[in-house]
Enzyme design. Structure first.
Site, mmCIF file in Angstrom:
data_model
loop_
_atom_site.group_PDB
_atom_site.id
_atom_site.type_symbol
_atom_site.label_atom_id
_atom_site.label_comp_id
_atom_site.label_asym_id
_atom_site.label_seq_id
_atom_site.Cartn_x
_atom_site.Cartn_y
_atom_site.Cartn_z
ATOM 1 N N GLU A 45 0.857 -1.178 0.000
ATOM 2 C CA GLU A 45 0.000 0.000 0.000
ATOM 3 C C GLU A 45 0.897 1.234 0.000
ATOM 4 O O GLU A 45 1.665 1.445 0.940
ATOM 5 C CB GLU A 45 -0.917 0.005 1.221
ATOM 6 C CG GLU A 45 -1.939 -1.115 1.203
ATOM 7 C CD GLU A 45 -2.768 -1.156 2.471
ATOM 8 O OE1 GLU A 45 -2.765 -0.135 3.215
ATOM 9 O OE2 GLU A 45 -3.396 -2.189 2.729
ATOM 10 N N ASP A 56 -5.265 8.499 10.449
ATOM 11 C CA ASP A 56 -3.915 8.027 10.734
ATOM 12 C C ASP A 56 -3.458 8.433 12.124
ATOM 13 O O ASP A 56 -3.757 9.520 12.608
ATOM 14 C CB ASP A 56 -2.925 8.578 9.700
ATOM 15 C CG ASP A 56 -3.220 8.074 8.300
ATOM 16 O OD1 ASP A 56 -3.573 6.879 8.193
ATOM 17 O OD2 ASP A 56 -3.106 8.840 7.335
#
Length: 254
Positions: A45, A56
């Site tokens: 990824e 995140d």
């Protein structure tokens, strides 16, 4: 056949690695991808850095900020990935937020992805209904699999909707939090993993968030097809650089 579909058919538990494009250094992207494939990683990824990465945790946020300061942009990433398919054969997925895709132009973005050999997209802030109504046809036109996220709070009805809309795998977020490494999983995660396994979904699941070592990888993949490591890998890059990749992957696979 899509490379992700082919990889999912292999008789093994898959290890996917997330890293932020342009980190630690702007021009590390291609080297990291090639090194990861050479060390036996199954999927990669590639994180497209964004200024407001809401999903995140602090490690990935810091790497995203550093990558942007290094000069990483969507255009720069596509330039770096030109010709990547001459040497790399495993699935490559771009993970990021929808705003940079909109800024680049959705169709132009998808066409560039097809041109360089990107297999799928993970865009956590693109709602399923919005995708189906406005963007599905364009993504599919360029051969891109869109991978959706589920969490412990996602209802069974919603999970089945996501399963029906998927074409490769479902990104199974291990806990209701931002990304980040953990040393182990608890009873809540075990109950969640059992619940999803009992649903017998059409598409396999790959677990992300909190995978950091051999034990968490093994636990996460007991009832799923694979697991994704992000924050722990980026921490390793920060501390040891690209030369630390081989030992890191070996420690997960042991």
């Amino acid at each position: 056949m899509n490379r992700i579909v082919q990889k999912l058919q292999e008789d093994k538990k898959l290890l996917s690695i997330y890293f932020t494009a342009g980190y630690p250094n702007l021009d590390d992207t291609e080297t990291i991808i090639k090194t990861l494939e050479n060390t036996g990683v199954d999927m990669i990824e590639i994180g497209l850095p964004f200024s407001d990465p809401l999903a995140d945790g602090p490690t990935i946020q810091a790497s995203s900020t550093a990558a942007l300061h290094n000069g990483m942009t969507t255009t720069k990433l596509f330039e770096q990935l030109e010709g990547i398919r001459e040497t790399v054969s495993i699935p490559l997925i771009i993970m990021g937020y929808f705003n940079p895709v909109l800024q680049f132009g959705v169709e132009a973005f998808c066409k560039k992805c097809q041109d360089i050999g990107i297999d799928g997209l993970i865009l956590p802030d693109l709602p399923l209904a919005e995708y189906q109504e406005h963007y599905r046809a364009t993504f599919e036109k360029y051969g891109l699999s869109t991978i959706f996220l589920i969490t412990p709070q996602t209802s069974d009805e919603r999970i089945r909707e996501i399963d029906a809309a998927s074409s490769t795998f479902i990104y199974m977020v291990s806990s209701a939090s931002t990304t980040g490494a953990q040393s182990d999983f608890g009873n809540a995660q075990e109950a969640y993993f059992n619940r999803i396994a009992a649903m017998k979904l059409h598409h396999p699941q790959v677990v992300g968030f909190g995978i950091s070592n051999a034990s968490t990888f093994e636990f996460a993949t007991l009832k799923t097809k694979g697991a994704i490591i992000g924050s722990a890998f980026i921490k390793m890059l920060t501390e040891k650089g690209i030369q630390g990749i081989s030992n890191f992957i070996s420690s997960i696979r042991k």
